[in-house]
Design a protein around this motif. Structure first.
Motif, PDB file in Angstrom:
ATOM      1  N   TRP A  45       0.850  -1.196   0.000  1.00 23.13           N
ATOM      2  CA  TRP A  45       0.000   0.000   0.000  1.00 23.13           C
ATOM      3  C   TRP A  45       0.881   1.238   0.000  1.00 23.13           C
ATOM      4  O   TRP A  45       1.700   1.438   0.904  1.00 23.13           O
ATOM      5  N   SER A  46       0.717   2.075  -1.012  1.00 21.09           N
ATOM      6  CA  SER A  46       1.429   3.343  -1.028  1.00 21.09           C
ATOM      7  C   SER A  46       0.685   4.338  -0.133  1.00 21.09           C
ATOM      8  O   SER A  46      -0.449   4.100   0.274  1.00 21.09           O
ATOM      9  N   MET A  47       1.355   5.458   0.146  1.00 19.60           N
ATOM     10  CA  MET A  47       0.736   6.498   0.963  1.00 19.60           C
ATOM     11  C   MET A  47      -0.551   6.998   0.319  1.00 19.60           C
ATOM     12  O   MET A  47      -1.588   7.144   0.971  1.00 19.60           O
ATOM     13  N   TRP A  48      -0.496   7.253  -0.995  1.00 25.28           N
ATOM     14  CA  TRP A  48      -1.658   7.809  -1.686  1.00 25.28           C
ATOM     15  C   TRP A  48      -2.794   6.801  -1.779  1.00 25.28           C
ATOM     16  O   TRP A  48      -3.969   7.158  -1.707  1.00 25.28           O
ATOM     17  N   LYS A  49      -2.446   5.539  -1.954  1.00 23.80           N
ATOM     18  CA  LYS A  49      -3.489   4.506  -1.985  1.00 23.80           C
ATOM     19  C   LYS A  49      -4.194   4.426  -0.634  1.00 23.80           C
ATOM     20  O   LYS A  49      -5.425   4.325  -0.572  1.00 23.80           O
ATOM     21  N   ALA A  50      -3.407   4.483   0.435  1.00 22.88           N
ATOM     22  CA  ALA A  50      -3.983   4.415   1.773  1.00 22.88           C
ATOM     23  C   ALA A  50      -4.910   5.600   2.040  1.00 22.88           C
ATOM     24  O   ALA A  50      -6.009   5.438   2.597  1.00 22.88           O
ATOM     25  N   ILE A  51      -4.478   6.808   1.640  1.00 21.45           N
ATOM     26  CA  ILE A  51      -5.305   8.002   1.830  1.00 21.45           C
ATOM     27  C   ILE A  51      -6.592   7.905   1.010  1.00 21.45           C
ATOM     28  O   ILE A  51      -7.680   8.229   1.500  1.00 21.45           O
ATOM     29  N   PHE A  52      -6.461   7.429  -0.233  1.00 22.45           N
ATOM     30  CA  PHE A  52      -7.635   7.288  -1.098  1.00 22.45           C
ATOM     31  C   PHE A  52      -8.630   6.293  -0.511  1.00 22.45           C
ATOM     32  O   PHE A  52      -9.845   6.559  -0.457  1.00 22.45           O
ATOM     33  N   VAL A  53      -8.130   5.131  -0.045  1.00 22.70           N
ATOM     34  CA  VAL A  53      -9.006   4.114   0.547  1.00 22.70           C
ATOM     35  C   VAL A  53      -9.664   4.650   1.815  1.00 22.70           C
ATOM     36  O   VAL A  53     -10.862   4.427   2.054  1.00 22.70           O
ATOM     37  N   LEU A  54      -8.897   5.395   2.625  1.00 20.28           N
ATOM     38  CA  LEU A  54      -9.441   5.958   3.850  1.00 20.28           C
ATOM     39  C   LEU A  54     -10.577   6.935   3.558  1.00 20.28           C
ATOM     40  O   LEU A  54     -11.649   6.868   4.179  1.00 20.28           O
ATOM     41  N   LEU A  55     -10.346   7.835   2.615  1.00 20.60           N
ATOM     42  CA  LEU A  55     -11.369   8.827   2.262  1.00 20.60           C
ATOM     43  C   LEU A  55     -12.601   8.159   1.646  1.00 20.60           C
ATOM     44  O   LEU A  55     -13.738   8.486   1.989  1.00 20.60           O
ATOM     45  N   LEU A  56     -12.360   7.213   0.738  1.00 18.25           N
ATOM     46  CA  LEU A  56     -13.479   6.539   0.076  1.00 18.25           C
ATOM     47  C   LEU A  56     -14.294   5.724   1.081  1.00 18.25           C
ATOM     48  O   LEU A  56     -15.538   5.766   1.066  1.00 18.25           O
ATOM     49  N   ALA A  57     -13.600   4.986   1.960  1.00 17.68           N
ATOM     50  CA  ALA A  57     -14.300   4.187   2.969  1.00 17.68           C
ATOM     51  C   ALA A  57     -15.108   5.073   3.908  1.00 17.68           C
ATOM     52  O   ALA A  57     -16.236   4.737   4.293  1.00 17.68           O
ATOM     53  N   THR A  58     -14.544   6.233   4.277  1.00 19.13           N
ATOM     54  CA  THR A  58     -15.239   7.165   5.163  1.00 19.13           C
ATOM     55  C   THR A  58     -16.518   7.688   4.509  1.00 19.13           C
ATOM     56  O   THR A  58     -17.574   7.750   5.155  1.00 19.13           O
ATOM     57  N   ILE A  59     -16.418   8.048   3.220  1.00 17.11           N
ATOM     58  CA  ILE A  59     -17.596   8.568   2.504  1.00 17.11           C
ATOM     59  C   ILE A  59     -18.684   7.508   2.393  1.00 17.11           C
ATOM     60  O   ILE A  59     -19.864   7.767   2.658  1.00 17.11           O
ATOM     61  N   VAL A  60     -18.288   6.287   2.025  1.00 17.76           N
ATOM     62  CA  VAL A  60     -19.279   5.217   1.868  1.00 17.76           C
ATOM     63  C   VAL A  60     -19.883   4.831   3.221  1.00 17.76           C
ATOM     64  O   VAL A  60     -21.084   4.556   3.314  1.00 17.76           O
ATOM     65  N   ILE A  61     -19.065   4.829   4.273  1.00 19.72           N
ATOM     66  CA  ILE A  61     -19.592   4.547   5.610  1.00 19.72           C
ATOM     67  C   ILE A  61     -20.611   5.603   6.014  1.00 19.72           C
ATOM     68  O   ILE A  61     -21.633   5.295   6.638  1.00 19.72           O
ATOM     69  N   ALA A  62     -20.351   6.862   5.643  1.00 14.35           N
ATOM     70  CA  ALA A  62     -21.305   7.935   5.950  1.00 14.35           C
ATOM     71  C   ALA A  62     -22.641   7.676   5.260  1.00 14.35           C
ATOM     72  O   ALA A  62     -23.712   7.838   5.860  1.00 14.35           O
ATOM     73  N   VAL A  63     -22.579   7.239   3.997  1.00 15.78           N
ATOM     74  CA  VAL A  63     -23.811   6.928   3.254  1.00 15.78           C
ATOM     75  C   VAL A  63     -24.548   5.757   3.903  1.00 15.78           C
ATOM     76  O   VAL A  63     -25.757   5.811   4.143  1.00 15.78           O
ATOM     77  N   GLU A  64     -23.793   4.693   4.213  1.00 14.34           N
ATOM     78  CA  GLU A  64     -24.407   3.510   4.815  1.00 14.34           C
ATOM     79  C   GLU A  64     -24.939   3.801   6.224  1.00 14.34           C
ATOM     80  O   GLU A  64     -25.964   3.248   6.634  1.00 14.34           O
ATOM     81  N   SER A  65     -24.245   4.669   6.949  1.00 12.61           N
ATOM     82  CA  SER A  65     -24.681   5.013   8.300  1.00 12.61           C
ATOM     83  C   SER A  65     -26.016   5.752   8.279  1.00 12.61           C
ATOM     84  O   SER A  65     -26.884   5.529   9.126  1.00 12.61           O
ATOM     85  N   GLU A  66     -26.159   6.641   7.301  1.00 13.60           N
ATOM     86  CA  GLU A  66     -27.433   7.365   7.181  1.00 13.60           C
ATOM     87  C   GLU A  66     -28.567   6.395   6.846  1.00 13.60           C
ATOM     88  O   GLU A  66     -29.677   6.516   7.369  1.00 13.60           O
ATOM     89  N   ILE A  67     -28.274   5.411   5.988  1.00 12.87           N
ATOM     90  CA  ILE A  67     -29.276   4.390   5.662  1.00 12.87           C
ATOM     91  C   ILE A  67     -29.611   3.569   6.901  1.00 12.87           C
ATOM     92  O   ILE A  67     -30.783   3.292   7.198  1.00 12.87           O
ATOM     93  N   LEU A  68     -28.578   3.178   7.644  1.00 10.89           N
ATOM     94  CA  LEU A  68     -28.757   2.358   8.856  1.00 10.89           C
ATOM     95  C   LEU A  68     -29.595   3.087   9.895  1.00 10.89           C
ATOM     96  O   LEU A  68     -30.581   2.538  10.423  1.00 10.89           O
ATOM     97  N   VAL A  69     -29.223   4.332  10.186  1.00  5.45           N
ATOM     98  CA  VAL A  69     -29.914   5.099  11.220  1.00  5.45           C
ATOM     99  C   VAL A  69     -31.359   5.391  10.805  1.00  5.45           C
ATOM    100  O   VAL A  69     -32.275   5.365  11.641  1.00  5.45           O
ATOM    101  N   GLY A  70     -31.561   5.630   9.514  1.00  2.00           N
ATOM    102  CA  GLY A  70     -32.906   5.890   9.036  1.00  2.00           C
ATOM    103  C   GLY A  70     -33.841   4.718   9.216  1.00  2.00           C
ATOM    104  O   GLY A  70     -35.071   4.885   9.295  1.00  2.00           O
ATOM    105  N   ALA A  71     -33.271   3.508   9.316  1.00  4.25           N
ATOM    106  CA  ALA A  71     -34.090   2.307   9.467  1.00  4.25           C
ATOM    107  C   ALA A  71     -34.233   1.861  10.919  1.00  4.25           C
ATOM    108  O   ALA A  71     -34.954   0.891  11.197  1.00  4.25           O
ATOM    109  N   VAL A  72     -33.568   2.545  11.857  1.00  2.00           N
ATOM    110  CA  VAL A  72     -33.582   2.109  13.251  1.00  2.00           C
ATOM    111  C   VAL A  72     -34.988   2.106  13.843  1.00  2.00           C
ATOM    112  O   VAL A  72     -35.457   1.090  14.379  1.00  2.00           O
ATOM    113  N   GLU A  73     -35.680   3.235  13.763  1.00  2.00           N
ATOM    114  CA  GLU A  73     -37.002   3.330  14.391  1.00  2.00           C
ATOM    115  C   GLU A  73     -38.009   2.356  13.795  1.00  2.00           C
ATOM    116  O   GLU A  73     -38.668   1.618  14.546  1.00  2.00           O
TER     117      GLU A  73
END
Length: 352
Positions: free
Chosen positions: A203-231
């Motif tokens: 893993w290069s530095m840039w690959k790690a940063i890209f994966v971190l940012l992409l994973a964070t964005i997708v987790i944010a999307v999935e988290s909103e879906i998850l929380v919206g279904a809680v109630e």
């Protein structure tokens, strides 16, 4: 954590399910399964970055992103006003790490290696800090539960903000202690759950940063879906939001890290396994909880007042962690005892 990557298939599936308005319970389950491998990728990325930044800055990055998944989920829960879910997830993370993760690790490692030894000095520092931090976090709740509410001359939220500020200060001081003034104690193992297991090579530095940012964005999307279904999900299954917050969300947010602790214990690296369990709990109390208190000011101020059930479980859990760290060795029976307590606690929370 390659075996978790199979679950990435649930990322597009969960988004499609949300788009076509599937059953909310199904959407919740799909989003949960999608978040688990994304959290694992985030952990790998932060570890790869720490290789390039060095141990001091790398340790800070790992500490910051170690519980990012749960922080993101809790942010969207705050946005929807699900304060009980957020507060119970804080308590549940500590309880789950100390009882479930530590119990599974000690049991798995003990079955293979009979008796396992670990660096008592390193674990004692973290477990003692966890004990003092949890006591500090629960004092406002103990105070409000024992005092006549009519005698209080301020709102809970103001007290919670003060506690949050103190916890952040302690967190910063603990980093100074670990990486500067007493770094010799941590010469073998770096502090923080995510910094201790082998990182995928190449893993290069840039690959790690890209994966971190992409994973964070997708987790944010999935988290909103998850929380919206809680109630809707809790109403459909007859569960309480309290149970979802204290048991289900911590398992979802920390599944990748939990599996790492068990693997390290099986490899007879109990120093690493214990530091993952106890170190992650410490980050939740000193970093995640205060950040969530401050973030709540953007919507509606949240008090950090735990109920009586959470208080008892929290304090009992950290005392158990200190007991396990006291003698510098562990065996499979201790793991069974920790898991038994977790099952009892979970069952009690289920019927509340």
């Amino acid at each position: 954590m390659k075996f978790l990557r199979v679950l990435l298939i649930f990322v597009p599936i969960s988004i499609i399910a949300k788009f076509f308005n599937f059953n909310e319970t199904v959407i919740f389950i799909l989003a949960a399964l999608a978040i688990i491998p994304l959290a694992g990728l985030m952990g790998e990325a932060t570890e790869a970055i720490s290789i390039y930044t060095g141990p001091k800055l790398g340790g800070f990055i790992n500490a910051t992103f170690g519980n990012a998944t749960e922080l993101i989920i809790s942010f969207f829960a705050l946005k929807k006003g699900l304060f009980e879910v957020v507060k119970s997830s804080i308590a549940g993370s500590v309880i789950g790490n100390v009882l479930l993760v530590l119990g599974l690790s000690i049991l798995a490692g003990g079955i293979k290696h009979k008796t396992q030894k670990f660096n008592k000095n390193i674990i004692e520092v973290s477990s003692s800090m966890l004990l003092f931090s949890v006591i500090g976090l629960t004092i406002p709740a103990i105070f409000t539960h024992t005092m006549d509410i009519n005698l209080l001359n301020t709102k809970y939220e103001g007290l919670s903000i003060l506690v949050g500020i103190i916890m952040i200060v302690i967190y910063i001081l603990s980093l100074i202690f670990s990486f500067f003034t007493h770094k010799d104690i941590y010469a073998i193992e770096e502090i923080g759950g995510n910094s201790n297991h082998k990182v995928e090579k190449g893993w290069s530095m840039w690959k790690a940063i890209f994966v971190l940012l992409l994973a964070t964005i997708v987790i944010a999307v999935e988290s909103e879906i998850l929380v919206g279904a809680v109630e809707p999900m809790t109403h459909a299954l007859g569960l309480s939001e309290f149970f979802v917050g204290i048991i289900i969300i911590p398992i979802i947010g920390n599944a990748a890290e939990h599996s790492t602790a068990v693997i390290m214990a099986i490899k007879n690296k109990m120093d690493v396994a214990l530091e993952i369990a106890i170190g992650s709990s410490l980050q939740i109390v000193l970093f995640v909880a205060p950040i969530l208190i401050f973030l709540s000011l953007l919507f509606s101020p949240m008090s950090i007042i735990f109920n009586e059930f959470e208080l008892v479980a929290l304090i009992a859990s950290v005392f158990i962690a200190n007991r396990v760290a006291n003698d510098g060795e562990s065996n499979w029976l201790e793991g069974v005892q920790l898991l038994a307590v977790y099952i009892i606690v979970s069952a009690a929370f289920f019927i509340v």
